[in-house]
Scaffold this motif. Structure first.
Motif, PDB file in Angstrom:
ATOM      1  N   THR A   4      29.358  39.664 105.190  1.00  0.00           N
ATOM      2  CA  THR A   4      29.451  38.228 105.450  1.00  0.00           C
ATOM      3  C   THR A   4      28.137  37.592 105.029  1.00  0.00           C
ATOM      4  O   THR A   4      27.071  37.966 105.518  1.00  0.00           O
ATOM      5  N   ASP A  51      29.760  32.545 103.178  1.00  0.00           N
ATOM      6  CA  ASP A  51      30.889  32.561 104.113  1.00  0.00           C
ATOM      7  C   ASP A  51      30.617  31.658 105.314  1.00  0.00           C
ATOM      8  O   ASP A  51      31.517  30.982 105.812  1.00  0.00           O
ATOM      9  N   GLN A  77      36.411  26.940 102.143  1.00  0.00           N
ATOM     10  CA  GLN A  77      36.399  28.258 102.778  1.00  0.00           C
ATOM     11  C   GLN A  77      35.106  28.527 103.540  1.00  0.00           C
ATOM     12  O   GLN A  77      35.049  29.422 104.385  1.00  0.00           O
ATOM     13  N   THR A  78      34.056  27.779 103.244  1.00  0.00           N
ATOM     14  CA  THR A  78      32.782  27.972 103.944  1.00  0.00           C
ATOM     15  C   THR A  78      32.882  27.429 105.366  1.00  0.00           C
ATOM     16  O   THR A  78      33.301  26.301 105.586  1.00  0.00           O
ATOM     17  N   GLN A  79      32.496  28.242 106.326  1.00  0.00           N
ATOM     18  CA  GLN A  79      32.533  27.876 107.740  1.00  0.00           C
ATOM     19  C   GLN A  79      31.137  27.424 108.172  1.00  0.00           C
ATOM     20  O   GLN A  79      30.154  28.136 107.941  1.00  0.00           O
ATOM     21  N   ARG A 101      33.061  24.057 111.978  1.00  0.00           N
ATOM     22  CA  ARG A 101      33.988  24.873 112.773  1.00  0.00           C
ATOM     23  C   ARG A 101      33.346  25.421 114.038  1.00  0.00           C
ATOM     24  O   ARG A 101      33.990  26.111 114.826  1.00  0.00           O
ATOM     25  N   LEU A 120      33.064  32.622 113.352  1.00  0.00           N
ATOM     26  CA  LEU A 120      33.239  31.877 112.109  1.00  0.00           C
ATOM     27  C   LEU A 120      33.466  32.810 110.927  1.00  0.00           C
ATOM     28  O   LEU A 120      34.229  32.488 110.008  1.00  0.00           O
ATOM     29  N   ARG A 122      35.137  35.359 110.952  1.00  0.00           N
ATOM     30  CA  ARG A 122      36.542  35.760 111.013  1.00  0.00           C
ATOM     31  C   ARG A 122      37.464  34.546 110.908  1.00  0.00           C
ATOM     32  O   ARG A 122      38.630  34.601 111.243  1.00  0.00           O
ATOM     33  N   GLN A 123      36.890  33.398 110.447  1.00  0.00           N
ATOM     34  CA  GLN A 123      37.654  32.154 110.262  1.00  0.00           C
ATOM     35  C   GLN A 123      38.169  31.590 111.585  1.00  0.00           C
ATOM     36  O   GLN A 123      39.207  30.928 111.630  1.00  0.00           O
ATOM     37  N   LYS A 124      37.426  31.858 112.666  1.00  0.00           N
ATOM     38  CA  LYS A 124      37.792  31.344 113.977  1.00  0.00           C
ATOM     39  C   LYS A 124      36.740  30.318 114.417  1.00  0.00           C
ATOM     40  O   LYS A 124      35.541  30.500 114.182  1.00  0.00           O
TER      41      LYS A 124
END
Length: 210
Positions: A4, A51, A77-79, A101, A120, A122-124
């Protein structure tokens, strides 16, 4: 294993190094770059496509919220995790509206930073319990944030920082007349009548001097 990749943006070197030291302990994470201004963060994010971006909300030239808007627009896609010294319902709404996010108070960094970046990555989303309470309270109150455009928010910060119209025009590569037009629209939208009023608004909303 794919690491990451993390970009750290803060105008204080000590803070950047401290955040990097905490996150650097995880072997699956890589600090790909550091930035000291919002514009540097935008440029680094466009070049490296990290990421996760750990973004201080208050930086000179362009604050973290405006930088976040640019970064998320150019690479959804960047958190982005926002760090702030302050918390209010309006500020939480502004953070969410920017596309970030996650939102973490600087006082909670030592205990929650790793968990926030892990989420973040993990896209959460990640928000502490106190921030969640502010979000819920804000929805119940129903308030709305300013209707300023992205350019108007940039100019608002620069005017509040004391920049002259010519300096703003040069920094944003626009004409002085365009700056004047934007300033007039900002004043009208916010129902402000002088530059001191605008500066007080920027201070009250943590746009400058956070």
């Amino acid at each position: 294993m794919t690491k990451t990749r993390i970009l750290i943006a803060d105008d204080h070197q000590v803070v950047r190094k401290g955040v990097a030291a905490i996150l650097g302990e995880r072997p699956e994470w890589e600090i790909c770059a550091e930035a000291s201004t919002g514009r540097e963060a935008i440029a680094a994010a466009a070049r490296l496509k990290p990421d996760v971006v750990v973004m201080d909300i208050c930086m000179p030239d362009m604050n973290g919220l405006e930088a976040t808007r640019h970064i998320v627009k150019q690479n959804p896609q960047t958190q982005v995790l926002i760090l702030s010294m302050h918390q209010s319902e309006q500020l939480v709404r502004d953070v969410l509206a920017s596309g970030a996010r996650g939102y973490l108070l600087k006082g909670d960094v030592s205990g929650d930073l790793v968990a926030a970046v892990d989420a973040l990555g993990r896209q959460k989303p990640f928000f502490t319990s106190s921030v969640v309470e502010a979000i819920l309270s804000g929805y119940q109150a129903g308030g709305s944030s300013s209707q300023l455009t992205l350019r108007e928010r940039e100019i608002l910060q620069l005017v509040a920082e004391g920049k002259a119209n010519k300096e703003i025009a040069a920094a944003l590569n626009i004409t002085v007349k365009t700056v004047e037009t934007h300033r007039a629209r900002i004043m009208a939208k916010l129902d402000l009548h002088s530059v001191p009023d605008l500066v007080r608004y920027a201070l009250r909303n943590h746009i400058i001097d956070c």
